[in-house]
Motif scaffolding. Structure first.
Motif, PDB file in Angstrom:
ATOM      1  N   THR A   7       8.107  28.277  26.434  1.00  0.00           N
ATOM      2  CA  THR A   7       7.685  28.072  27.819  1.00  0.00           C
ATOM      3  C   THR A   7       8.758  28.495  28.814  1.00  0.00           C
ATOM      4  O   THR A   7       8.473  29.218  29.780  1.00  0.00           O
ATOM      5  CB  THR A   7       7.331  26.590  28.052  1.00  0.00           C
ATOM      6  OG1 THR A   7       6.300  26.209  27.145  1.00  0.00           O
ATOM      7  CG2 THR A   7       6.857  26.364  29.478  1.00  0.00           C
ATOM      8  N   LEU A   8      10.001  28.064  28.601  1.00  0.00           N
ATOM      9  CA  LEU A   8      11.058  28.370  29.562  1.00  0.00           C
ATOM     10  C   LEU A   8      11.297  29.871  29.655  1.00  0.00           C
ATOM     11  O   LEU A   8      11.428  30.426  30.754  1.00  0.00           O
ATOM     12  CB  LEU A   8      12.351  27.644  29.184  1.00  0.00           C
ATOM     13  CG  LEU A   8      13.521  27.806  30.150  1.00  0.00           C
ATOM     14  CD1 LEU A   8      13.147  27.280  31.536  1.00  0.00           C
ATOM     15  CD2 LEU A   8      14.765  27.091  29.629  1.00  0.00           C
ATOM     16  N   GLU A   9      11.342  30.538  28.518  1.00  0.00           N
ATOM     17  CA  GLU A   9      11.531  31.989  28.512  1.00  0.00           C
ATOM     18  C   GLU A   9      10.399  32.680  29.269  1.00  0.00           C
ATOM     19  O   GLU A   9      10.631  33.594  30.069  1.00  0.00           O
ATOM     20  CB  GLU A   9      11.587  32.502  27.074  1.00  0.00           C
ATOM     21  CG  GLU A   9      11.710  34.019  26.962  1.00  0.00           C
ATOM     22  CD  GLU A   9      11.593  34.523  25.531  1.00  0.00           C
ATOM     23  OE1 GLU A   9      11.428  35.738  25.343  1.00  0.00           O
ATOM     24  OE2 GLU A   9      11.671  33.685  24.601  1.00  0.00           O
ATOM     25  N   THR A  10       9.185  32.226  29.022  1.00  0.00           N
ATOM     26  CA  THR A  10       8.029  32.825  29.685  1.00  0.00           C
ATOM     27  C   THR A  10       8.088  32.622  31.196  1.00  0.00           C
ATOM     28  O   THR A  10       7.897  33.556  31.979  1.00  0.00           O
ATOM     29  CB  THR A  10       6.724  32.210  29.136  1.00  0.00           C
ATOM     30  OG1 THR A  10       6.668  32.404  27.725  1.00  0.00           O
ATOM     31  CG2 THR A  10       5.515  32.854  29.784  1.00  0.00           C
ATOM     32  N   THR A  11       8.366  31.392  31.604  1.00  0.00           N
ATOM     33  CA  THR A  11       8.384  31.075  33.025  1.00  0.00           C
ATOM     34  C   THR A  11       9.451  31.861  33.767  1.00  0.00           C
ATOM     35  O   THR A  11       9.191  32.432  34.843  1.00  0.00           O
ATOM     36  CB  THR A  11       8.631  29.566  33.222  1.00  0.00           C
ATOM     37  OG1 THR A  11       7.623  28.834  32.519  1.00  0.00           O
ATOM     38  CG2 THR A  11       8.574  29.195  34.687  1.00  0.00           C
ATOM     39  N   LEU A  12      10.654  31.913  33.218  1.00  0.00           N
ATOM     40  CA  LEU A  12      11.765  32.558  33.927  1.00  0.00           C
ATOM     41  C   LEU A  12      11.674  34.076  33.906  1.00  0.00           C
ATOM     42  O   LEU A  12      12.402  34.737  34.653  1.00  0.00           O
ATOM     43  CB  LEU A  12      13.095  32.102  33.310  1.00  0.00           C
ATOM     44  CG  LEU A  12      13.430  30.618  33.500  1.00  0.00           C
ATOM     45  CD1 LEU A  12      14.774  30.291  32.866  1.00  0.00           C
ATOM     46  CD2 LEU A  12      13.431  30.233  34.975  1.00  0.00           C
ATOM     47  N   ASN A  13      10.798  34.625  33.088  1.00  0.00           N
ATOM     48  CA  ASN A  13      10.654  36.084  33.034  1.00  0.00           C
ATOM     49  C   ASN A  13       9.391  36.574  33.729  1.00  0.00           C
ATOM     50  O   ASN A  13       9.014  37.735  33.584  1.00  0.00           O
ATOM     51  CB  ASN A  13      10.668  36.569  31.578  1.00  0.00           C
ATOM     52  CG  ASN A  13      12.071  36.616  31.011  1.00  0.00           C
ATOM     53  OD1 ASN A  13      12.839  37.518  31.308  1.00  0.00           O
ATOM     54  ND2 ASN A  13      12.414  35.618  30.221  1.00  0.00           N
ATOM     55  N   HIS A  14       8.738  35.698  34.507  1.00  0.00           N
ATOM     56  CA  HIS A  14       7.496  36.100  35.171  1.00  0.00           C
ATOM     57  C   HIS A  14       7.704  37.258  36.135  1.00  0.00           C
ATOM     58  O   HIS A  14       8.684  37.310  36.874  1.00  0.00           O
ATOM     59  CB  HIS A  14       6.886  34.940  35.945  1.00  0.00           C
ATOM     60  CG  HIS A  14       5.821  35.403  36.904  1.00  0.00           C
ATOM     61  ND1 HIS A  14       4.576  35.819  36.479  1.00  0.00           N
ATOM     62  CD2 HIS A  14       5.842  35.563  38.259  1.00  0.00           C
ATOM     63  CE1 HIS A  14       3.870  36.195  37.520  1.00  0.00           C
ATOM     64  NE2 HIS A  14       4.607  36.053  38.615  1.00  0.00           N
ATOM     65  N   ARG A  15       6.761  38.167  36.129  1.00  0.00           N
ATOM     66  CA  ARG A  15       6.634  39.204  37.153  1.00  0.00           C
ATOM     67  C   ARG A  15       5.173  39.608  37.208  1.00  0.00           C
ATOM     68  O   ARG A  15       4.452  39.516  36.209  1.00  0.00           O
ATOM     69  CB  ARG A  15       7.543  40.398  36.862  1.00  0.00           C
ATOM     70  CG  ARG A  15       7.245  41.140  35.579  1.00  0.00           C
ATOM     71  CD  ARG A  15       8.511  41.729  35.002  1.00  0.00           C
ATOM     72  NE  ARG A  15       9.446  40.701  34.576  1.00  0.00           N
ATOM     73  CZ  ARG A  15      10.752  40.891  34.458  1.00  0.00           C
ATOM     74  NH1 ARG A  15      11.283  42.049  34.730  1.00  0.00           N
ATOM     75  NH2 ARG A  15      11.537  39.904  34.062  1.00  0.00           N
TER      76      ARG A  15
END
Length: 246
Positions: A7-15
């Motif tokens: 989840t954290l990786e996904t959230t912080l890499n949003h574009r």
């Protein structure tokens, strides 16, 4: 079961993704995305959300025109994405069960809009964790009345935001967000520091210059969005659908 990124990786890499491959989204994967949306919190457990999945290419073309806002091009991803979803605030089910429901309070619309935002973000976050990409389409509100006609939405249903989903065919730069110190106050509101605002404005200008060779900064974006009439037909439309009368 699908394999997803943390989840954290996904959230912080949003574009936001606006260019997609031709690969379709498998039905079972789309079902999973919807289930993830349904697990979002809901005000008073009213579950005020409905989704219109737009597969008709003629309707997609009409919605793209609305999103362009009278422009001559752009928004190709509205037609080209694997899935086009329109998220609606919906109290029509509630009216079926309780015809006396007072849906015309502004708070009812706010509850629906908040539910839509939480639901839709769950869908996009889950999609990104599974290798998909997408972009929100607030531009469907350029002509909510026309979207309502295209999708045959009844009284009690309002299109809030669209979403284009698919497998990414681009790797865009990530837009720089405001520093956390500018959005978090403790115990009482604290206005943004002018120097911090100016520094952030320059950061955004540098981003647009590097990404698209545009002479654009955050102040210009704010002026373009808010220093004019902002979709002046929205209130009349909302009242037509039964909302926002008191």
């Amino acid at each position: 079961m699908f394999t997803s990124k943390p989840t954290l990786e996904t959230t912080l890499n949003h574009r936001s993704i606006r260019k997609f491959t031709a690969q379709p989204i498998a039905p079972e994967l789309l079902d999973t995305l919807i289930q993830a949306g349904q697990m979002a919190s809901s005000s008073n457990f009213l579950q005020n959300v409905s989704i219109i999945r737009v597969t008709d290419l003629a309707k997609r073309a009409q919605i793209r025109t609305i999103c362009m806002g009278g422009g001559k091009g752009g928004h190709a991803y509205v037609e080209a994405c694997a899935e086009l979803l329109i998220f609606c605030a919906d109290v029509s089910r509630h009216l079926q069960l309780a015809p006396e429901a007072q849906i015309d309070w502004i708070e009812v619309l706010l509850m629906g809009a908040v539910d839509v935002g939480i639901f839709a973000q769950n869908v996009l976050l889950t999609a990104e964790s599974l290798g998909l990409g997408g972009v929100f389409l607030g531009s469907i509100r350029n002509d909510m009345s026309q979207v309502t006609q295209i999708l045959a939405l009844p009284r009690g249903v309002v299109p809030i935001v669209g979403m284009s989903l698919g497998y990414p065919d681009q790797e865009p730069m990530q837009r720089p967000r405001l520093p956390a110190r500018m959005i978090v106050s403790e115990n009482a509101f604290q206005a943004a520091n002018t120097d911090d605002l100016n520094a952030y404005n320059q950061t955004v200008a540098d981003y647009y210059r590097e990404r698209s060779q545009l002479d654009l900064d955050w102040a210009k974006q704010i002026s373009g969005a808010l220093c004019r009439e902002v979709r002046p037909n929205v209130l009349a439309f909302l009242q037509q659908q039964g909302f926002a009368k008191r």
